[in-house]
Design a protein around this motif. Structure first.
Motif, PDB file in Angstrom:
ATOM      1  N   GLY A  30      68.775  40.665  -2.889  1.00  0.00           N
ATOM      2  CA  GLY A  30      67.671  41.287  -3.428  1.00  0.00           C
ATOM      3  C   GLY A  30      66.935  40.092  -4.323  1.00  0.00           C
ATOM      4  O   GLY A  30      65.827  40.487  -4.906  1.00  0.00           O
ATOM      5  N   ILE A  31      67.779  39.512  -5.010  1.00  0.00           N
ATOM      6  CA  ILE A  31      67.473  38.286  -5.763  1.00  0.00           C
ATOM      7  C   ILE A  31      66.712  37.266  -4.963  1.00  0.00           C
ATOM      8  O   ILE A  31      65.612  36.670  -5.457  1.00  0.00           O
ATOM      9  CB  ILE A  31      68.549  37.642  -6.778  1.00  0.00           C
ATOM     10  CG1 ILE A  31      69.341  38.767  -7.363  1.00  0.00           C
ATOM     11  CG2 ILE A  31      68.059  36.510  -7.503  1.00  0.00           C
ATOM     12  CD1 ILE A  31      68.640  39.441  -8.585  1.00  0.00           C
ATOM     13  N   GLN A  32      67.261  36.873  -3.867  1.00  0.00           N
ATOM     14  CA  GLN A  32      66.814  35.760  -3.073  1.00  0.00           C
ATOM     15  C   GLN A  32      65.397  36.329  -2.712  1.00  0.00           C
ATOM     16  O   GLN A  32      64.197  35.438  -2.503  1.00  0.00           O
ATOM     17  CB  GLN A  32      67.389  35.533  -1.661  1.00  0.00           C
ATOM     18  CG  GLN A  32      68.918  35.012  -2.066  1.00  0.00           C
ATOM     19  CD  GLN A  32      69.361  34.561  -0.578  1.00  0.00           C
ATOM     20  OE1 GLN A  32      68.853  33.977   0.045  1.00  0.00           O
ATOM     21  NE2 GLN A  32      70.913  34.288  -0.593  1.00  0.00           N
ATOM     22  N   ASP A  33      65.247  37.730  -2.289  1.00  0.00           N
ATOM     23  CA  ASP A  33      63.868  38.192  -1.824  1.00  0.00           C
ATOM     24  C   ASP A  33      62.755  38.100  -2.792  1.00  0.00           C
ATOM     25  O   ASP A  33      61.571  37.950  -2.469  1.00  0.00           O
ATOM     26  CB  ASP A  33      64.255  39.723  -1.224  1.00  0.00           C
ATOM     27  CG  ASP A  33      65.039  39.655  -0.087  1.00  0.00           C
ATOM     28  OD1 ASP A  33      65.086  38.668   0.528  1.00  0.00           O
ATOM     29  OD2 ASP A  33      65.513  40.907   0.357  1.00  0.00           O
ATOM     30  N   ILE A  34      63.046  38.040  -4.056  1.00  0.00           N
ATOM     31  CA  ILE A  34      61.888  37.989  -5.420  1.00  0.00           C
ATOM     32  C   ILE A  34      61.624  36.877  -5.830  1.00  0.00           C
ATOM     33  O   ILE A  34      60.614  36.600  -6.524  1.00  0.00           O
ATOM     34  CB  ILE A  34      62.206  38.975  -6.157  1.00  0.00           C
ATOM     35  CG1 ILE A  34      63.311  38.658  -6.982  1.00  0.00           C
ATOM     36  CG2 ILE A  34      62.330  40.613  -5.779  1.00  0.00           C
ATOM     37  CD1 ILE A  34      63.224  38.678  -8.672  1.00  0.00           C
ATOM     38  N   ALA A  35      62.517  35.753  -5.341  1.00  0.00           N
ATOM     39  CA  ALA A  35      62.497  34.472  -5.889  1.00  0.00           C
ATOM     40  C   ALA A  35      61.217  33.797  -5.480  1.00  0.00           C
ATOM     41  O   ALA A  35      60.833  34.120  -4.070  1.00  0.00           O
ATOM     42  CB  ALA A  35      63.585  33.581  -5.504  1.00  0.00           C
ATOM     43  N   VAL A 221      70.821  24.315   6.760  1.00  0.00           N
ATOM     44  CA  VAL A 221      69.384  24.984   6.960  1.00  0.00           C
ATOM     45  C   VAL A 221      68.834  23.910   7.782  1.00  0.00           C
ATOM     46  O   VAL A 221      68.269  24.462   9.129  1.00  0.00           O
ATOM     47  CB  VAL A 221      68.555  25.168   5.598  1.00  0.00           C
ATOM     48  CG1 VAL A 221      67.134  25.325   5.939  1.00  0.00           C
ATOM     49  CG2 VAL A 221      69.070  26.365   4.961  1.00  0.00           C
ATOM     50  N   ARG A 222      68.763  22.675   7.748  1.00  0.00           N
ATOM     51  CA  ARG A 222      68.063  21.907   8.775  1.00  0.00           C
ATOM     52  C   ARG A 222      68.900  21.790   9.894  1.00  0.00           C
ATOM     53  O   ARG A 222      68.380  21.373  10.931  1.00  0.00           O
ATOM     54  CB  ARG A 222      68.035  20.451   7.752  1.00  0.00           C
ATOM     55  CG  ARG A 222      66.954  20.307   6.599  1.00  0.00           C
ATOM     56  CD  ARG A 222      66.967  18.732   6.104  1.00  0.00           C
ATOM     57  NE  ARG A 222      68.064  18.529   5.170  1.00  0.00           N
ATOM     58  CZ  ARG A 222      68.433  18.904   3.919  1.00  0.00           C
ATOM     59  NH1 ARG A 222      67.631  19.623   3.506  1.00  0.00           N
ATOM     60  NH2 ARG A 222      69.464  18.509   3.377  1.00  0.00           N
ATOM     61  N   LEU A 244      70.056  32.568   5.805  1.00  0.00           N
ATOM     62  CA  LEU A 244      69.932  32.178   7.169  1.00  0.00           C
ATOM     63  C   LEU A 244      69.340  33.181   8.035  1.00  0.00           C
ATOM     64  O   LEU A 244      68.276  32.696   8.933  1.00  0.00           O
ATOM     65  CB  LEU A 244      71.253  31.597   7.725  1.00  0.00           C
ATOM     66  CG  LEU A 244      71.944  30.468   6.992  1.00  0.00           C
ATOM     67  CD1 LEU A 244      73.396  30.084   7.327  1.00  0.00           C
ATOM     68  CD2 LEU A 244      70.826  29.045   7.110  1.00  0.00           C
ATOM     69  N   GLU A 245      69.532  34.263   7.941  1.00  0.00           N
ATOM     70  CA  GLU A 245      68.966  35.429   8.510  1.00  0.00           C
ATOM     71  C   GLU A 245      67.474  35.441   8.312  1.00  0.00           C
ATOM     72  O   GLU A 245      66.837  35.831   9.016  1.00  0.00           O
ATOM     73  CB  GLU A 245      69.672  36.765   8.305  1.00  0.00           C
ATOM     74  CG  GLU A 245      71.153  36.538   9.080  1.00  0.00           C
ATOM     75  CD  GLU A 245      72.147  37.897   8.841  1.00  0.00           C
ATOM     76  OE1 GLU A 245      73.051  38.042   9.247  1.00  0.00           O
ATOM     77  OE2 GLU A 245      71.512  38.690   7.572  1.00  0.00           O
ATOM     78  N   THR A 246      67.143  35.316   7.050  1.00  0.00           N
ATOM     79  CA  THR A 246      65.571  35.342   6.621  1.00  0.00           C
ATOM     80  C   THR A 246      64.843  34.225   7.405  1.00  0.00           C
ATOM     81  O   THR A 246      63.935  34.437   7.855  1.00  0.00           O
ATOM     82  CB  THR A 246      65.604  35.175   5.061  1.00  0.00           C
ATOM     83  OG1 THR A 246      66.302  36.219   4.503  1.00  0.00           O
ATOM     84  CG2 THR A 246      64.453  35.236   4.829  1.00  0.00           C
ATOM     85  N   GLU A 250      66.070  35.264  14.857  1.00  0.00           N
ATOM     86  CA  GLU A 250      66.569  35.224  16.123  1.00  0.00           C
ATOM     87  C   GLU A 250      67.891  34.854  16.445  1.00  0.00           C
ATOM     88  O   GLU A 250      68.352  34.855  17.550  1.00  0.00           O
ATOM     89  CB  GLU A 250      65.464  34.659  16.953  1.00  0.00           C
ATOM     90  CG  GLU A 250      65.115  33.218  16.810  1.00  0.00           C
ATOM     91  CD  GLU A 250      64.886  32.174  15.466  1.00  0.00           C
ATOM     92  OE1 GLU A 250      65.139  31.035  15.577  1.00  0.00           O
ATOM     93  OE2 GLU A 250      64.388  33.080  14.615  1.00  0.00           O
ATOM     94  N   ARG A 251      68.532  34.106  15.480  1.00  0.00           N
ATOM     95  CA  ARG A 251      69.923  33.575  15.530  1.00  0.00           C
ATOM     96  C   ARG A 251      70.718  34.637  14.842  1.00  0.00           C
ATOM     97  O   ARG A 251      70.588  35.291  13.993  1.00  0.00           O
ATOM     98  CB  ARG A 251      69.988  32.120  14.957  1.00  0.00           C
ATOM     99  CG  ARG A 251      68.767  31.351  14.970  1.00  0.00           C
ATOM    100  CD  ARG A 251      69.077  30.368  16.383  1.00  0.00           C
ATOM    101  NE  ARG A 251      67.888  29.217  16.181  1.00  0.00           N
ATOM    102  CZ  ARG A 251      68.149  28.205  16.082  1.00  0.00           C
ATOM    103  NH1 ARG A 251      69.301  27.585  16.087  1.00  0.00           N
ATOM    104  NH2 ARG A 251      67.102  27.458  16.160  1.00  0.00           N
ATOM    105  N   SER A 252      72.224  34.423  15.292  1.00  0.00           N
ATOM    106  CA  SER A 252      73.449  35.133  14.753  1.00  0.00           C
ATOM    107  C   SER A 252      74.253  34.171  13.985  1.00  0.00           C
ATOM    108  O   SER A 252      74.294  33.206  14.209  1.00  0.00           O
ATOM    109  CB  SER A 252      73.969  35.821  15.739  1.00  0.00           C
ATOM    110  OG  SER A 252      73.221  36.606  16.696  1.00  0.00           O
TER     111      SER A 252
END
Ligand code: 13P
Length: 304
Positions: A30-35, A221-222, A244-246, A250-252
């Motif tokens: 929830g914090i990552q999502d609003i940053a 990430v890279r 990573l899911e954000t 399409e990856r797991s």
């Protein structure tokens, strides 16, 4: 208190204050999502220094907010939960560091992992993060380098240098990563035999020996962007999975080693709202300490 209420109030305060919200990729979803920006330690310290906003809300732990303050003293740097510390940084003993520096001799230089107190940064030639530790050590103009405080990252850099430099390594560790559960990694590899395995250099050597790549969070990430694999086992703090899911829906991904940092989970939406409303707690350091630490932190920000 409804979540949309607090989100609306954060948006309004963010505009009013001219604030930039930075979140480390170990923060709760929830914090990552609003940053405004989610990233690794290096990326976030550069963003804090280069962005035009006068107020930085640092959703991370204390050494990260301190580093932002060292690089950008004219800004107000808020750490929404002032108790969010880093046991690795807090465990560094200045007496033990000085003893290691004395043993290394006057021609040696010290490279200090950014997960450290400001006083240790001030006593160092350069700081580094896990993203640029190897480059910072390689560029340090001495063949003898004191590396502190994380022994696993130091050992990883030492092995990567293949004898090109001598490292004297301070024996601290991130307990969250150093106690990672190897059996969990091995059983996850049996469950997902096709998965690529990425682990953080703060994990123990047995983790690296069972991984495809040893990388900081930005490097993970890279690597995933370039990789053809569909599934990944991730050996770092579990907040990374949301990041990573954000980025790659399409990856797991599966976290391995049961790696969990309670300090990284302390920031809440309510604490962000409160810190924007009151402009506190602001992280500051005595000016003379900040100035002494600046040279080493700048070398970090300029490398890699
Ligand atoms: P990164 O530099 O990969 O963001 O890691 C930060 C950290 O504190 C690891 O424990």
């Amino acid at each position: 208190m409804s979540s949309s209420g607090v989100l609306d109030r954060i948006q309004a305060l963010r505009r009013e204050r001219g604030a930039l919200i930075l979140a480390h990729c170990y923060q709760p979803a929830g914090i990552q999502d609003i940053a405004d920006r989610v990233g690794d330690s290096l990326d976030l310290s550069r963003a804090a220094a280069s962005s035009p906003e006068p107020v930085i809300v640092f959703c991370g732990v204390r050494f990260m907010a301190e580093t932002a303050h060292i690089l950008a003293p004219g800004k107000t740097v808020l750490l929404p939960d002032p108790t969010a510390g880093c046991p690795l940084a807090d465990s560094l003993d200045m007496g033990a560091l000085r003893a290691l520096q004395e043993m290394a001799g006057p021609s040696s230089l010290t490279v200090m992992y950014v997960n450290s107190p400001a006083e240790a940064k001030a006593a160092s030639y350069a700081c580094c993060t896990s993203a640029n530790a190897l480059q910072v050590v390689e560029r340090a103009p001495s063949n003898r380098v004191v590396f502190a405080p994380d022994r696993n990252l130091g050992e990883f850099v030492s092995r990567s240098l293949e004898g090109r430099k001598e490292l004297l390594i301070y024996q601290g560790c991130c307990t969250t990563h150093a106690n990672a559960d190897l059996d969990d990694l091995l059983s996850s590899k049996r469950d997902w035999p096709d998965a690529e395995v990425l682990v953080h250099p703060e994990t123990p050597p047995a983790f690296w020996e069972n991984a495809d790549f040893v990388l900081g969070t930005g490097g993970m990430v890279r690597r995933i962007r370039e990789s053809a694999a569909g599934r990944f086992l991730i050996g770092t703090e579990r907040g990374m999975i949301h990041r990573l899911e954000t980025l790659y829906p399409e990856r797991s991904f599966r976290v391995v080693g049961s790696i969990f940092c309670p300090n990284m989970k302390k920031v809440t939406l309510e604490a962000i709202e409160r810190s924007l409303a009151t402009l506190s707690p602001a992280i500051t350091l005595p000016a003379e300490l900040r100035e002494r630490a600046l040279r080493a932190v700048r070398r970090m920000a300029e490398t890699g």
